[in-house]
Design a protein around this motif. Sequence first.
Motif, short mmCIF file in Angstrom:
data_model
loop_
_atom_site.label_atom_id
_atom_site.label_comp_id
_atom_site.label_asym_id
_atom_site.label_seq_id
_atom_site.Cartn_x
_atom_site.Cartn_y
_atom_site.Cartn_z
N ALA A 23 0.84 -1.20 0.00
CA ALA A 23 0.00 0.00 0.00
C ALA A 23 0.88 1.25 0.00
CB ALA A 23 -0.93 0.00 1.22
N LEU A 24 2.01 1.17 0.69
CA LEU A 24 3.03 2.21 0.64
C LEU A 24 4.19 1.64 -0.17
CD1 LEU A 24 2.99 3.52 4.34
CD2 LEU A 24 2.02 4.63 2.32
N GLN A 25 4.32 2.10 -1.40
CA GLN A 25 5.26 1.52 -2.35
C GLN A 25 6.70 1.91 -2.05
OE1 GLN A 25 4.79 -0.44 -5.07
NE2 GLN A 25 2.57 -0.63 -4.95
N PRO A 26 7.67 1.07 -2.46
CA PRO A 26 9.08 1.44 -2.32
C PRO A 26 9.35 2.79 -2.98
CG PRO A 26 8.87 -0.86 -2.93
CD PRO A 26 7.50 -0.28 -3.02
N GLY A 27 10.09 3.64 -2.27
CA GLY A 27 10.40 4.97 -2.77
C GLY A 27 9.38 6.02 -2.39
N ARG A 28 8.24 5.61 -1.84
CA ARG A 28 7.20 6.56 -1.45
C ARG A 28 7.71 7.44 -0.31
NH1 ARG A 28 1.50 6.58 -0.67
NH2 ARG A 28 1.00 8.51 0.44
N ARG A 29 7.64 8.76 -0.52
CA ARG A 29 8.08 9.70 0.51
C ARG A 29 7.07 9.71 1.65
NH1 ARG A 29 7.65 15.39 1.30
NH2 ARG A 29 9.42 16.21 2.49
N ALA A 154 9.36 -6.28 -1.02
CA ALA A 154 9.00 -5.75 -2.34
C ALA A 154 9.32 -6.74 -3.45
CB ALA A 154 9.71 -4.43 -2.58
N VAL A 155 10.52 -7.34 -3.40
CA VAL A 155 10.87 -8.29 -4.45
C VAL A 155 10.09 -9.59 -4.30
CG1 VAL A 155 13.14 -7.36 -5.00
CG2 VAL A 155 12.93 -9.02 -3.14
N ALA A 161 3.78 -12.70 -7.72
CA ALA A 161 2.84 -12.38 -8.79
C ALA A 161 3.17 -13.10 -10.09
CB ALA A 161 2.82 -10.88 -9.03
N SER A 162 4.34 -13.75 -10.14
CA SER A 162 4.76 -14.46 -11.36
C SER A 162 4.19 -15.87 -11.36
CB SER A 162 6.29 -14.52 -11.43
OG SER A 162 6.71 -15.44 -12.41
N GLU A 163 3.40 -16.18 -12.37
CA GLU A 163 2.80 -17.53 -12.45
C GLU A 163 3.88 -18.59 -12.63
OE1 GLU A 163 -0.76 -19.86 -14.91
OE2 GLU A 163 -0.52 -17.68 -15.05
N ASP A 164 4.89 -18.29 -13.43
CA ASP A 164 5.98 -19.25 -13.63
C ASP A 164 6.71 -19.54 -12.32
OD1 ASP A 164 5.40 -19.46 -16.30
OD2 ASP A 164 7.01 -18.11 -16.96
N ARG A 165 6.97 -18.47 -11.56
CA ARG A 165 7.68 -18.66 -10.28
C ARG A 165 6.84 -19.47 -9.30
NH1 ARG A 165 10.86 -20.76 -7.57
NH2 ARG A 165 11.02 -20.16 -5.39
N MET A 166 5.55 -19.20 -9.24
CA MET A 166 4.70 -19.92 -8.31
C MET A 166 4.50 -21.38 -8.72
SD MET A 166 3.92 -18.21 -5.62
CE MET A 166 5.68 -17.86 -5.72
N THR A 167 4.54 -21.65 -10.03
CA THR A 167 4.46 -23.03 -10.49
C THR A 167 5.68 -23.81 -10.01
OG1 THR A 167 3.19 -22.42 -12.47
CG2 THR A 167 4.35 -24.53 -12.52
N ALA A 168 6.86 -23.20 -10.15
CA ALA A 168 8.09 -23.85 -9.67
C ALA A 168 8.09 -23.95 -8.15
CB ALA A 168 9.31 -23.05 -10.15
N ALA A 169 7.63 -22.89 -7.48
CA ALA A 169 7.62 -22.89 -6.02
C ALA A 169 6.71 -23.97 -5.46
CB ALA A 169 7.20 -21.52 -5.50
N LYS A 170 5.59 -24.20 -6.11
CA LYS A 170 4.65 -25.22 -5.66
C LYS A 170 5.33 -26.59 -5.61
CE LYS A 170 -0.10 -26.88 -6.33
NZ LYS A 170 -0.59 -26.38 -5.03
N GLN A 171 6.13 -26.90 -6.64
CA GLN A 171 6.86 -28.17 -6.65
C GLN A 171 7.96 -28.18 -5.59
OE1 GLN A 171 6.17 -31.04 -8.45
NE2 GLN A 171 7.63 -31.80 -6.93
N ALA A 206 13.49 -9.68 -10.23
CA ALA A 206 12.43 -8.73 -9.90
C ALA A 206 12.98 -7.33 -9.63
CB ALA A 206 11.65 -9.21 -8.68
N MET A 207 14.28 -7.21 -9.42
CA MET A 207 14.86 -5.92 -9.08
C MET A 207 14.65 -4.87 -10.17
SD MET A 207 16.05 -5.65 -6.06
CE MET A 207 16.92 -4.10 -6.32
N SER A 208 14.69 -5.30 -11.44
CA SER A 208 14.49 -4.33 -12.52
C SER A 208 13.07 -3.77 -12.48
CB SER A 208 14.77 -4.98 -13.88
OG SER A 208 13.90 -6.09 -14.09
N VAL A 209 12.10 -4.63 -12.17
CA VAL A 209 10.71 -4.18 -12.05
C VAL A 209 10.57 -3.24 -10.87
CG1 VAL A 209 8.33 -4.93 -11.72
CG2 VAL A 209 9.89 -6.33 -13.07
N LEU A 210 11.19 -3.60 -9.75
CA LEU A 210 11.10 -2.78 -8.55
C LEU A 210 11.72 -1.40 -8.77
CD1 LEU A 210 10.44 -2.51 -5.54
CD2 LEU A 210 12.65 -3.52 -5.03
#
Length: 215
Positions: A23-29, A154-155, A161-171, A206-210
């Motif tokens: 709700a308070l994003q990284p970098g938010r003053r 944040a990362v 939110a990544s479907e690919d990451r959660m698919t791998a994480a589930k296994q 995820a750092m580039s997105v962040l």
Amino acid sequence: MKQDKLVRDKVVDALRRAIVDGALQPGRRLTERELTELTGVSRTSVREALRRLQAEGLVEESPSRGLRVSVPTQEEVQQIYEIRAELEPLAVRLFVERASQDEVDALADVAQKVTPGSDGNRDVLDRFDQILLDGCRNPMLAELLSGMYSRIHAVRRISVASEDRMTAAKQEYADLIEAIRRRSTSDATGAARRHVAAARASALAAMSVLTQEAD
């Protein structure tokens, strides 16, 4: 005096949750005036809450002036995952040795709720972490890991939110649970190390997105 401490703790919890949930994003003053209006408490309570959050690494000094929600650097994320790679397998080993069967069943039940593409994965993983840390029966270790999970909130949010990451994480969680059920410390810690290594790779990606979100 006790009432003042209770108010401060509630403000810290509310602001921490707002930061971790995004709700308070990284970098938010962050300004005392805005947070006073948001929380309905005095500036003194807000000021003390911000000091606490700054000590936890969730708030940092802004390049311009004042404070902002922390924006982790790639170097900091690397360092946190280096530590996590050692501490999380330790927590898993202690869980295997100390957790009750009910806790093992609860951990397995939560792991099955990881659903690639779902908006609820963050809450599921938070619950997984909590059961694991409670079951390891080492409050100091639990505090250290909880603090690191907060620092990389944040990362982790982007990764979840990544479907690919959660698919791998589930296994990865399935492999971990299978080893825990057998009470195999070597297999469980091995599964934990593989999971942290995969999570680290996802976090760094995820750092580039962040960085874009924080600009």
